[in-house]
Design a protein around this motif. Structure first.
Motif, PDB file in Angstrom:
ATOM      1  N   HIS A  67       4.250 -80.739 -15.181  1.00 40.84           N
ATOM      2  CA  HIS A  67       4.942 -80.821 -16.111  1.00 40.84           C
ATOM      3  C   HIS A  67       4.059 -79.629 -17.692  1.00 40.84           C
ATOM      4  N   VAL A  68       2.571 -79.774 -17.238  1.00 43.89           N
ATOM      5  CA  VAL A  68       2.648 -78.199 -18.226  1.00 43.89           C
ATOM      6  C   VAL A  68       3.409 -76.908 -18.146  1.00 43.89           C
ATOM      7  N   ALA A  69       3.690 -76.465 -16.112  1.00 40.97           N
ATOM      8  CA  ALA A  69       4.326 -75.571 -15.911  1.00 40.97           C
ATOM      9  C   ALA A  69       5.731 -75.657 -15.882  1.00 40.97           C
ATOM     10  N   THR A  70       6.335 -77.118 -16.118  1.00 41.99           N
ATOM     11  CA  THR A  70       7.941 -76.985 -15.903  1.00 41.99           C
ATOM     12  C   THR A  70       8.366 -76.695 -17.236  1.00 41.99           C
ATOM     13  N   ALA A  71       7.931 -77.854 -18.560  1.00 44.52           N
ATOM     14  CA  ALA A  71       8.101 -78.581 -19.257  1.00 44.52           C
ATOM     15  C   ALA A  71       7.404 -76.735 -20.316  1.00 44.52           C
ATOM     16  N   GLY A  72       6.322 -76.137 -20.164  1.00 43.12           N
ATOM     17  CA  GLY A  72       6.098 -74.889 -20.505  1.00 43.12           C
ATOM     18  C   GLY A  72       7.005 -73.869 -20.178  1.00 43.12           C
ATOM     19  N   GLY A  73       7.274 -74.011 -19.555  1.00 34.75           N
ATOM     20  CA  GLY A  73       7.889 -72.539 -18.903  1.00 34.75           C
ATOM     21  C   GLY A  73       9.650 -72.516 -19.480  1.00 34.75           C
ATOM     22  N   PHE A  74      10.057 -73.953 -19.076  1.00 33.59           N
ATOM     23  CA  PHE A  74      10.814 -74.199 -19.939  1.00 33.59           C
ATOM     24  C   PHE A  74      11.386 -74.050 -21.291  1.00 33.59           C
ATOM     25  N   VAL A  75      10.980 -74.265 -22.312  1.00 35.25           N
ATOM     26  CA  VAL A  75      10.616 -73.932 -23.559  1.00 35.25           C
ATOM     27  C   VAL A  75      10.766 -72.656 -23.860  1.00 35.25           C
ATOM     28  N   LEU A  76       9.739 -72.034 -23.244  1.00 35.37           N
ATOM     29  CA  LEU A  76       9.361 -70.863 -23.814  1.00 35.37           C
ATOM     30  C   LEU A  76      10.833 -69.751 -23.183  1.00 35.37           C
ATOM     31  N   SER A  77      11.334 -70.099 -22.181  1.00 34.52           N
ATOM     32  CA  SER A  77      12.455 -69.030 -21.141  1.00 34.52           C
ATOM     33  C   SER A  77      12.893 -69.806 -22.480  1.00 34.52           C
ATOM     34  N   LEU A  78      13.779 -70.628 -22.560  1.00 40.70           N
ATOM     35  CA  LEU A  78      15.083 -70.791 -23.490  1.00 40.70           C
ATOM     36  C   LEU A  78      15.283 -70.495 -25.005  1.00 40.70           C
TER      37      LEU A  78
END
Length: 647
Positions: A67-78
């Motif tokens: 979750h850290v990788a997926t959600a963190g990556g998504f929020v920062l990417s967006l």
């Protein structure tokens, strides 16, 4: 091609997502008013997400890291996608972090994909099965699209063919991850979840706090309890929408495991159906045991129990809070269930089993079994107990509870009295002035009777002076400590295991070694999950030289005995009994004795057909291990100590 198409797609999807957000918010706001700290909640939301929510998620290290990788990556990417590809900020200082966040998201997405290849039964399937692909497409597409901005590839690399492929990936990724966040789909929980954390109905739960007391019913309200979805508080509806359908509540629910018609995950999704309208035909998880999918339908203004949820589903709940404890989105299942029970009991008079009889007994005799109120102290005829109406003041008020009417529970009470006397505790009881605490009435949905009992008990207790209340009943312990406050009864309340442990630590009593075989300990729900007391019972057992053989489900994950929430009274049939399953947990440890700290747990576990381990309350074990004081040493009471201090 992508130079002009990408900003158009981003702007269009963000606009549609905003429209969806407004639409979704309007569904939540159809609920009843609930005051919140708007700006304070928004300010606290990041910490609640990163700390409080992840404190729960971290119990599963695999999913926590994922979750850290997926959600963190998504929020920062967006955020970076909007800056680089919508606003057109040409900076390698932004493009390279966007590449890195896309890679981080891709790594997380691969673990999601791996989890979904052979998912556990508790996970919802259906649309959730496409989520790993959507995550991968989003991360890969924006990684490739950003390479020219980072200076790695020339502009226009790959020609129109690659541009069309990437455009398709952008549409897919943005459609699922941004548009779907407010319009529906696997990512819907992200938008609702963030606001749920900001405007949670129980903000006391954050920052390491605890909030488990039920909210009072306004007895002057037009409708008592929840009849239809729009009767819920608006932030309860928001909380239902935050469900990620992970099924951790389902895996922990004792009623579901017993084959009763309850699945807490399905119940929350039914509430989502209710707030938005529709049927459960597309629900992609486990149904309620014994109830087929496709027949439930509802809407915001439709009676919940007339088409959406069978009343037996609500009455199957033991209110053990195992679902709430496990929920990574911190949803309050038990609050919702009791709110709906309140309508059935207070408005419809539909309390199954012996529920109506029990409530009538509470009204007529102040105890659930209809015993003569004046016989409450018969068990202590030979105990020479001091009564508050006579002494007016004591250090400790011993709340006897309704165990006074049960022969098995009386043995526990007598053992505890033995320990109190051995420690020279200055204590007294209310005697015949004590009434039922109201716990059973409140869990059965009769808040009117609960409030009446609570106010009368408070009026009696406020006539006297005492420092603490101690009780052997975790259910009474809970309501006295946490739910009487709403009616002016703010007391320091201790469970008897906590108090005995204090006496041992202070040297006021001495315990010898336990004489017996292997012992395991059963955590009562209303002591553990409701009040966070896990250590004192174990420390007390350790003081008797007992090395516990812990059950697989212990501590905050302890399995309920099946005795809470009025479940034995409503008696909804299932495939097996919850108490039988708990004894199987105990047998797996090889224990010869199960130590408990609850009269209700004792009754439920002793109701299991033998052969089974022996069941004993910790007070009984401590009384058996008590090392009697030297008779030549005169007893020294607290009153003696006060006299010395005054002198």
């Amino acid at each position: 091609m992508l130079d002009w198409l990408l900003p158009v797609l981003l702007l269009s999807v963000l606009a549609l997502a905003l429209i969806g957000a407004i639409r979704r918010i309007s569904l939540w706001r159809a609920g009843q008013p609930s005051p919140v700290d708007f700006f304070g909640g928004l300010k606290a939301m990041p910490r609640r997400y990163l700390v409080d929510l992840h404190h729960v998620v971290e119990r599963d290290k695999y999913m926590s890291n994922t979750h850290v990788a997926t959600a963190g990556g998504f929020v920062l990417s967006l955020v970076l996608i909007i800056l680089v590809h919508l606003f057109g900020i040409e900076s390698k200082w932004l493009a390279w972090p966007l590449l890195a966040s896309s890679v981080l998201m891709f790594v997380g997405a691969t673990f999601v994909y791996k989890r979904r290849k052979n998912p556990p039964s508790r996970l919802s399937k259906g649309p959730w099965m496409r989520l790993p692909k959507s995550l991968l497409v989003f991360s890969v597409t924006f990684f490739l699209v950003t390479l020219p901005a980072a200076g790695v590839l020339p502009q226009g690399f790959g020609g129109w063919v690659l541009a069309l492929i990437l455009a398709a990936g952008v549409v897919w990724g943005l459609g699922e991850m941004v548009f779907g966040m407010t319009w529906g789909g696997p990512m819907k929980h992200a938008f609702a979840g963030a606001l749920h954390l900001a405007f949670h109905r129980r903000p006391e739960r954050f920052g390491g706090g605890r909030s488990t007391g039920l909210k009072p019913v306004d007895l002057d309200a037009p409708v008592l309890g929840v009849q239809k979805p729009s009767d819920f508080k608006w932030n309860q509806l928001l909380g239902f929408d935050a469900c990620v359908q992970c099924g951790k509540c389902e895996a922990m629910c004792p009623a579901f495991a017993a084959g009763q018609p309850l699945n807490p995950k399905k119940l929350i999704q039914d509430m989502v159906i209710g707030l938005a309208g529709g049927t459960d035909a597309k629900f992609a998880g486990s149904p309620y045991p014994g109830i087929e999918l496709g027949n439930a339908k509802g809407g915001p203004d439709s009676t919940i129990t007339e088409g959406l949820v069978n009343p037996d589903t609500l009455w199957s709940c033991t209110t053990c809070r195992a679902c709430v404890e496990e929920c990574p989105m911190m949803i309050e299942h038990v609050d919702a269930i009791v709110d709906m029970r309140r309508f059935l009991t207070l408005e419809k008079g539909n309390t199954p089993g012996k529920g109506a009889e029990t409530l009538d007994n509470l009204i007529a005799t102040d105890n659930p079994n209809g015993y003569e109120p004046g016989s409450r102290m018969n068990w202590a005829a030979d105990q020479n107990l001091r009564v508050m109406s006579e002494v007016k003041e004591a250090d400790v008020l011993f709340w006897v509870s309704d165990g006074a009417f049960d022969m098995r529970s009386q043995r526990i009470l007598r053992s505890f009295v033995k320990l109190l006397k051995a420690a020279n505790v200055d204590f007294a009881v209310l005697g015949d002035e004590e009434r039922d605490s109201g716990d059973v009435a409140r869990r059965l949905g009769d808040d009117a009777t609960f409030q009446s009992l609570a106010k009368r008990n408070i009026a009696v207790m406020n006539k006297y002076r005492f420092k603490r209340i101690v009780t052997t009943d975790p259910h009474a312990f809970h309501v006295l400590k946490n739910e009487y406050k709403d009616f002016g009864g703010d007391y320091e309340v201790l469970h008897h295991t906590t108090f005995i442990n204090e006496l041992v630590k202070d040297g006021r009593i001495k315990l010898g070694g336990h004489k017996g075989g292997t012992v395991t300990y059963h955590d009562p729900c209303y002591l553990g999950r409701y009040n966070g007391e896990y250590d004192s019972p174990r420390e007390l057992l350790s003081a008797m030289g007992i090395q516990l053989a812990e059950m697989e489900r212990s501590g905050f994950r302890s399995r309920c005995c099946g005795g809470g929430g009025g479940a034995p009274i409503t008696d909804i049939p299932g495939e097996r009994r919850i108490a039988d399953m708990r004894i199987e947990d105990a047998r797996a440890t090889g224990a010869e004795l199960v130590a408990v700290g609850c009269q209700q747990c004792t009754a439920m576990l002793e109701g299991v057909v033998e052969p089974r381990p022996e069941i004993k309350d910790i007070a009984e074990l401590a009384a058996d291990a008590l090392v009697e004081a030297d008779d030549s040493q005169p007893a020294r009471t607290r009153r003696d100590e006060l006299a010395v201090e005054v002198a």
